[in-house]
Design an enzyme around this catalytic site. Structure first.
Site, PDB file in Angstrom:
ATOM      1  N   LYS A  13     -41.614  -9.860  42.066  1.00  0.00           N
ATOM      2  CA  LYS A  13     -40.419 -10.181  42.480  1.00  0.00           C
ATOM      3  C   LYS A  13     -40.126  -8.703  42.381  1.00  0.00           C
ATOM      4  CE  LYS A  13     -38.957  -9.639  38.018  1.00  0.00           C
ATOM      5  NZ  LYS A  13     -40.006  -9.885  37.103  1.00  0.00           N
ATOM      6  N   ARG A  88     -31.928  -9.684  32.131  1.00  0.00           N
ATOM      7  CA  ARG A  88     -32.603  -8.759  30.881  1.00  0.00           C
ATOM      8  C   ARG A  88     -32.767 -10.013  29.794  1.00  0.00           C
ATOM      9  NH1 ARG A  88     -36.865  -6.209  33.828  1.00  0.00           N
ATOM     10  NH2 ARG A  88     -38.745  -5.576  33.140  1.00  0.00           N
ATOM     11  N   ARG A 127     -52.757  -4.875  39.968  1.00  0.00           N
ATOM     12  CA  ARG A 127     -51.917  -3.684  40.270  1.00  0.00           C
ATOM     13  C   ARG A 127     -51.746  -2.341  40.522  1.00  0.00           C
ATOM     14  NH1 ARG A 127     -45.559  -6.152  39.236  1.00  0.00           N
ATOM     15  NH2 ARG A 127     -45.900  -4.647  37.509  1.00  0.00           N
ATOM     16  N   ARG A 160     -49.688   1.555  37.426  1.00  0.00           N
ATOM     17  CA  ARG A 160     -47.968   1.899  36.116  1.00  0.00           C
ATOM     18  C   ARG A 160     -48.794   1.702  34.846  1.00  0.00           C
ATOM     19  NH1 ARG A 160     -44.142  -2.378  37.738  1.00  0.00           N
ATOM     20  NH2 ARG A 160     -43.911  -2.494  35.784  1.00  0.00           N
ATOM     21  N   ARG A 171     -45.402  -7.027  27.129  1.00  0.00           N
ATOM     22  CA  ARG A 171     -44.128  -7.602  27.727  1.00  0.00           C
ATOM     23  C   ARG A 171     -43.904  -8.619  28.372  1.00  0.00           C
ATOM     24  NH1 ARG A 171     -45.946  -4.220  33.434  1.00  0.00           N
ATOM     25  NH2 ARG A 171     -44.100  -5.337  33.874  1.00  0.00           N
TER      26      ARG A 171
HETATM   27  P1  AMP Z   1     -40.016  -3.420  35.769  1.00  0.00           P
HETATM   28  O1  AMP Z   1     -40.775  -2.926  36.818  1.00  0.00           O
HETATM   29  O2  AMP Z   1     -38.484  -4.230  35.518  1.00  0.00           O
HETATM   30  O3  AMP Z   1     -41.209  -4.367  35.282  1.00  0.00           O
HETATM   31  O4  AMP Z   1     -39.696  -2.904  34.338  1.00  0.00           O
HETATM   32  C1  AMP Z   1     -40.357  -1.908  33.444  1.00  0.00           C
HETATM   33  C2  AMP Z   1     -39.451  -1.105  32.390  1.00  0.00           C
HETATM   34  O5  AMP Z   1     -38.503  -0.610  32.013  1.00  0.00           O
HETATM   35  C3  AMP Z   1     -39.324  -2.846  30.850  1.00  0.00           C
HETATM   36  O6  AMP Z   1     -41.014  -3.460  30.858  1.00  0.00           O
HETATM   37  C4  AMP Z   1     -38.652  -1.850  30.341  1.00  0.00           C
HETATM   38  O7  AMP Z   1     -38.647  -1.055  29.680  1.00  0.00           O
HETATM   39  C5  AMP Z   1     -37.765  -1.356  31.295  1.00  0.00           C
HETATM   40  N1  AMP Z   1     -36.424  -2.209  31.985  1.00  0.00           N
HETATM   41  C6  AMP Z   1     -36.635  -2.319  33.219  1.00  0.00           C
HETATM   42  N2  AMP Z   1     -35.203  -2.999  33.233  1.00  0.00           N
HETATM   43  C7  AMP Z   1     -34.809  -3.289  31.726  1.00  0.00           C
HETATM   44  C8  AMP Z   1     -33.078  -4.383  31.703  1.00  0.00           C
HETATM   45  N3  AMP Z   1     -32.945  -4.624  32.418  1.00  0.00           N
HETATM   46  N4  AMP Z   1     -33.155  -4.450  30.311  1.00  0.00           N
HETATM   47  C9  AMP Z   1     -33.758  -3.102  29.416  1.00  0.00           C
HETATM   48  N5  AMP Z   1     -35.397  -2.497  29.401  1.00  0.00           N
HETATM   49  C10 AMP Z   1     -36.077  -2.284  31.005  1.00  0.00           C
END
Ligand code: AMP
Length: 214
Positions: A13, A88, A127, A160, A171
Site C-alpha cells: 500500500k 483501521r 523490506r 523497520r 500485526r
Molecule cells: P503502518 O505503517 O500503517 O503499518 O503502521 C505502523 C503502526 O502504526 C501500526 O502497527 C500501529 O501500531 C500504528 N498505526 C498506524 N495507523 C494506525 C491507525 N489508523 N490506528 C491505530 N494504529 C495505527
C-alpha cells in the site's frame, strides 16, 4: 479525489499510495508514517505511541483520530487525499465519515489490495526503508541501485522494527480482527474496488488506476 487504500501489512500500500497521490496531485496521508516521525523526534505523541507500535498493536483510537482529524484540515487535504493506514477499524471509519460530512465531502473509492499470506511474509522479510525520505525497497523485487543505501538521498537503509517476524504475525492478527471488517463496511456502500496486488509495482499501479477509473 478521496481514496482509501486497505490491505494487510506488506500488501504494498505504501509504495502505491505515494505514486497514486503524486499522480492525482493530492496529499498522501499515512498514519503509520506520522507516528514513526513522532517516535523519531521523541515528541509527546511519539512517547505515547511507541509501545503500541513496537508490539504491533493499534494505537488507541482517541490518539489516532485526533491526529487524523487535524491532518484532514491541513495542506490541501480538504481538496482530496490518498489515505494509507487509516481507518483501521469500524470506529475510525465512523469518525472519518463524520469529518467528511462536516466538510460536505465524501469518499470516491476504497481499494482492497489482495495478496496471499506467504507473499506477505516474503515481502515483509525483505523490506528495507529509507529513514530520511520513507522510500521503500525490497531485496528481491525493488533493490536499491547501491546495496544498502537510498537511491534518492544516499541515506543508509533500515529494517523497520515492526517488520520483525514476531511483530509481523501480531500485526497480521490485528489486521484480520480489526481492519478486515472494513471490506464489508465499504462494499455495502458500493465503494470497494479490488486490486490484485501481486506482481511488479508498475503492474499493480496500472491495475490500481484502472480500478479507480483514473
Ligand atoms: P503502518 O505503517 O500503517 O503499518 O503502521 C505502523 C503502526 O502504526 C501500526 O502497527 C500501529 O501500531 C500504528 N498505526 C498506524 N495507523 C494506525 C491507525 N489508523 N490506528 C491505530 N494504529 C495505527
Amino acid at each position: 479525489m478521496r481514496i482509501i487504500l486497505l490491505g494487510p501489512p506488506g500488501a504494498g500500500k505504501g509504495t502505491q499510495a505515494v505514486r497514486l497521490a503524486q499522480h492525482l496531485g493530492v496529499p498522501h496521508i499515512a498514519t503509520g508514517d506520522m507516528f514513526r516521525q513522532a517516535v523519531e523526534s521523541a515528541s509527546p505523541l511519539g512517547r505515547q505511541v511507541a509501545g503500541y507500535m513496537e508490539q504491533g498493536e493499534l494505537v488507541p483510537n482517541e490518539l489516532t483520530d485526533a491526529v487524523m482529524l487535524e491532518r484532514l484540515e491541513q495542506d490541501g487535504a480538504r481538496e482530496g487525499f490518498v489515505l494509507d493506514g487509516y481507518p483501521r477499524n469500524l470506529d475510525q471509519a465512523a469518525v472519518l465519515d463524520e469529518a467528511l460530512a462536516r466538510q460536505g465531502a465524501s469518499l470516491d473509492h476504497v481499494v482492497k489490495f489482495m495478496v496471499t499470506g506467504p507473499e506477505i511474509v516474503e515481502r515483509l522479510a525483505g523490506r528495507w526503508v529509507c529513514p530520511a525520505c520513507g522510500t521503500a525497497y525490497h531485496l528481491v523485487s525493488k533493490p536499491p541501485r547501491t546495496p544498502g543505501v537510498c537511491d534518492l538521498d544516499g541515506t543508509p537503509l533500515v529494517h523497520r522494527d515492526d517488520d520483525k517476524e514476531e511483530t509481523v504475525l501480531r500485526r497480521l492478527e490485528v489486521f484480520g480482527r480489526q481492519t478486515k471488517p472494513l471490506y464489508d463496511h465499504f462494499a455495502e456502500r458500493g465503494l470497494l474496488r479490488e486490486v490484485d496486488a501481486i506482481g511488479s509495482a508498475d503492474d499493480v499501479f496500472d491495475r490500481l488506476l484502472k480500478a479507480i477509473g483514473a
